[in-house]
Design a protein around this motif. Structure first.
Motif, PDB file in Angstrom:
ATOM      1  N   SER A 135       3.670   5.302  -7.389  1.00 43.83           N
ATOM      2  CA  SER A 135       2.711   5.016  -6.316  1.00 43.83           C
ATOM      3  C   SER A 135       3.374   4.903  -4.944  1.00 43.83           C
ATOM      4  CB  SER A 135       1.936   3.735  -6.627  1.00 43.83           C
ATOM      5  OG  SER A 135       2.826   2.643  -6.773  1.00 43.83           O
ATOM      6  N   LEU A 136       4.702   5.068  -4.889  1.00 43.20           N
ATOM      7  CA  LEU A 136       5.405   5.006  -3.609  1.00 43.20           C
ATOM      8  C   LEU A 136       5.061   6.227  -2.758  1.00 43.20           C
ATOM      9  CD1 LEU A 136       7.586   3.312  -2.079  1.00 43.20           C
ATOM     10  CD2 LEU A 136       9.259   4.947  -2.955  1.00 43.20           C
ATOM     11  N   ARG A 137       4.813   6.001  -1.466  1.00 43.75           N
ATOM     12  CA  ARG A 137       4.444   7.092  -0.563  1.00 43.75           C
ATOM     13  C   ARG A 137       5.468   7.323   0.547  1.00 43.75           C
ATOM     14  NH1 ARG A 137       1.843   7.743  -4.356  1.00 43.75           N
ATOM     15  NH2 ARG A 137      -0.408   7.743  -4.601  1.00 43.75           N
ATOM     16  N   ALA A 138       6.121   6.252   1.034  1.00 48.75           N
ATOM     17  CA  ALA A 138       7.106   6.386   2.115  1.00 48.75           C
ATOM     18  C   ALA A 138       7.974   5.141   2.147  1.00 48.75           C
ATOM     19  CB  ALA A 138       6.409   6.583   3.461  1.00 48.75           C
ATOM     20  N   VAL A 139       9.156   5.291   2.756  1.00 51.73           N
ATOM     21  CA  VAL A 139      10.110   4.185   2.849  1.00 51.73           C
ATOM     22  C   VAL A 139      10.564   4.037   4.292  1.00 51.73           C
ATOM     23  CG1 VAL A 139      12.386   3.330   2.134  1.00 51.73           C
ATOM     24  CG2 VAL A 139      10.929   4.549   0.488  1.00 51.73           C
ATOM     25  N   ASN A 150       0.819  -1.221   0.000  1.00 48.45           N
ATOM     26  CA  ASN A 150       0.000   0.000   0.000  1.00 48.45           C
ATOM     27  C   ASN A 150       0.848   1.264   0.000  1.00 48.45           C
ATOM     28  OD1 ASN A 150      -2.575  -1.255  -0.035  1.00 48.45           O
ATOM     29  ND2 ASN A 150      -2.351  -1.732   2.137  1.00 48.45           N
ATOM     30  N   GLY A 151       1.839   1.308  -0.865  1.00 49.44           N
ATOM     31  CA  GLY A 151       2.635   2.512  -1.035  1.00 49.44           C
ATOM     32  C   GLY A 151       3.771   2.684  -0.059  1.00 49.44           C
ATOM     33  N   VAL A 152       3.928   1.759   0.899  1.00 47.02           N
ATOM     34  CA  VAL A 152       5.020   1.834   1.882  1.00 47.02           C
ATOM     35  C   VAL A 152       6.033   0.736   1.581  1.00 47.02           C
ATOM     36  CG1 VAL A 152       5.654   1.613   4.304  1.00 47.02           C
ATOM     37  CG2 VAL A 152       3.575   2.847   3.673  1.00 47.02           C
ATOM     38  N   ALA A 153       7.276   1.125   1.323  1.00 46.69           N
ATOM     39  CA  ALA A 153       8.348   0.163   1.065  1.00 46.69           C
ATOM     40  C   ALA A 153       9.093  -0.125   2.358  1.00 46.69           C
ATOM     41  CB  ALA A 153       9.311   0.714   0.016  1.00 46.69           C
ATOM     42  N   ASP A 154       9.146  -1.399   2.730  1.00 43.74           N
ATOM     43  CA  ASP A 154       9.891  -1.848   3.902  1.00 43.74           C
ATOM     44  C   ASP A 154      11.224  -2.390   3.382  1.00 43.74           C
ATOM     45  OD1 ASP A 154      10.760  -2.758   6.333  1.00 43.74           O
ATOM     46  OD2 ASP A 154       9.181  -4.254   6.607  1.00 43.74           O
ATOM     47  N   VAL A 155      12.277  -1.585   3.511  1.00 43.62           N
ATOM     48  CA  VAL A 155      13.592  -1.913   2.957  1.00 43.62           C
ATOM     49  C   VAL A 155      14.508  -2.344   4.100  1.00 43.62           C
ATOM     50  CG1 VAL A 155      15.576  -1.029   1.674  1.00 43.62           C
ATOM     51  CG2 VAL A 155      13.264  -0.220   1.108  1.00 43.62           C
ATOM     52  N   GLU A 205       4.322   2.251  11.178  1.00 49.80           N
ATOM     53  CA  GLU A 205       3.083   2.958  11.520  1.00 49.80           C
ATOM     54  C   GLU A 205       3.136   4.406  11.043  1.00 49.80           C
ATOM     55  OE1 GLU A 205       0.371   4.089  15.460  1.00 49.80           O
ATOM     56  OE2 GLU A 205       2.228   2.950  15.679  1.00 49.80           O
ATOM     57  N   LEU A 206       4.276   5.053  11.256  1.00 53.02           N
ATOM     58  CA  LEU A 206       4.455   6.431  10.806  1.00 53.02           C
ATOM     59  C   LEU A 206       4.383   6.513   9.280  1.00 53.02           C
ATOM     60  CD1 LEU A 206       5.145   9.398  11.353  1.00 53.02           C
ATOM     61  CD2 LEU A 206       7.561   8.724  11.483  1.00 53.02           C
ATOM     62  N   ALA A 207       5.029   5.568   8.610  1.00 56.05           N
ATOM     63  CA  ALA A 207       5.037   5.561   7.150  1.00 56.05           C
ATOM     64  C   ALA A 207       3.631   5.371   6.591  1.00 56.05           C
ATOM     65  CB  ALA A 207       5.968   4.461   6.631  1.00 56.05           C
ATOM     66  N   LEU A 248      12.902   2.305  -6.552  1.00 60.83           N
ATOM     67  CA  LEU A 248      11.842   2.939  -5.771  1.00 60.83           C
ATOM     68  C   LEU A 248      11.590   4.371  -6.228  1.00 60.83           C
ATOM     69  CD1 LEU A 248      12.704   1.630  -2.190  1.00 60.83           C
ATOM     70  CD2 LEU A 248      10.811   0.899  -3.656  1.00 60.83           C
ATOM     71  N   ALA A 249      12.649   5.094  -6.591  1.00 56.60           N
ATOM     72  CA  ALA A 249      12.493   6.488  -7.007  1.00 56.60           C
ATOM     73  C   ALA A 249      11.626   6.617  -8.251  1.00 56.60           C
ATOM     74  CB  ALA A 249      13.869   7.119  -7.255  1.00 56.60           C
TER      75      ALA A 249
END
Length: 204
Positions: free
Chosen positions: A60-64, A24-29, A180-182, A55-56
Motif C-alpha cells: 500500500s506504499l505510494r511514496a517516500v 495514507n500511503g506516504v512514508a515520512d522517513v 505535498e508532492l508525495a 517499506l519495499a
C-alpha cells in the motif's frame, strides 16, 4: 495503512537511528541522529537497510519522503540496501556531505534549501564515493563536473546544486513541499507510478 506512526526505538531502548511515520500511503522517513548531524554509523546503516526492506514489502506504499532531523540532512560518515519501487523524495537542508550526499543522490527527486551545503567530501579522508555515489553522480551531472566535485570535495550551495543537476529544485521548506508532492503522487495510479519509475531507472 491509513495512519501508522512509530518512534522506532533501538533494542537498547534509546531512539532509533531512523524514524518512520506512514500516513495514507506516504512514508515520512527521518534520519534521527540530530546531535551528530545525522552522521552515518553502523546503527544508521542497519536502520536504513531495515527501513528500506520493510517499506519495499508494503504493497500500500505510494511514496517516500526522506529527510533529516535537526540542523542538517546528513554530515556523512561518523570519524547495501533495498531499492524501493515507489518514488523517493529527499528533503535536504543544512549539510549534505559524503555518505549523506550519496544517500540523497539515490532519491528520485531532491528538494533543497538555498543555503544547504552539499559536498562529495570523501576525498578529505582519502576515500571515494563508493556507496553507489560514483554511479548516481555520473547520471546526474556532466562527467567533468562529477570529476571536479569528486577530486576536490568542494562545497556547493543548494542553488548551485540545482544549477549543476545535483538537486531537482530549491525550496524554502523542502520537507513540507516534499510531503505535498508525495501526497499528490500517492493519489495517482500506483501501478503506473511504479512502472514509470522502473522504466526510467532502466533507461539510465
Amino acid at each position: 495503512m491509513s495512519d501508522e506512526r512509530s518512534e522506532h526505538r533501538s533494542s537498547a531502548g534509546g531512539p532509533r537511528r531512523v524514524a518512520v511515520a506512514v500516513d495514507n500511503g506516504v512514508a515520512d522517513v527521518r534520519l534521527n541522529r540530530a546531535d551528530k548531524l545525522n552522521a552515518l554509523d553502523a546503527a544508521m546503516f542497519q536502520a536504513l537497510a531495515e527501513t528500506g526492506s520493510g517499506l519495499a514489502s508494503e504493497p500500500s506504499l505510494r511514496a517516500v519522503v526522506l529527510s533529516g532531523e535537526g540542523r542538517g540532512f546528513c554530515a556523512g560518515l561518523d570519524v547495501g540496501s533495498s531499492e524501493l519501487p515507489v518514488p523517493v523524495i529527499a528533503a535536504l537542508h543544512g549539510v549534505i556531505f559524503g555518505g549523506g550526499l550519496q544517500i540523497a543522490l539515490a532519491a528520485d527527486i531532491r528538494l533543497v534549501t538555498p543555503d544547504a551545503r552539499l559536498s562529495v567530501m570523501e576525498i578529505k579522508w582519502g576515500l571515494i564515493p563508493d556507496m553507489t555515489g560514483s554511479q548516481t553522480l555520473r547520471r546526474l551531472v556532466r562527467l567533468d563536473v562529477a570529476k571536479e566535485l569528486t577530486f576536490t570535495g568542494r562545497i556547493v550551495s543548494g542553488i548551485e546544486a540545482v544549477e549543476l543537476g545535483l538537486a531537482t529544485r530549491v525550496s524554502d521548506d523542502p520537507h513540507a513541499e516534499a510531503l505535498e508532492l508525495a501526497r499528490g503522487i500517492a493519489g495517482r495510479s500506483p501501478d503506473a507510478i511504479r512502472a514509470g519509475k522502473r522504466l526510467l531507472d532502466e533507461s539510465a
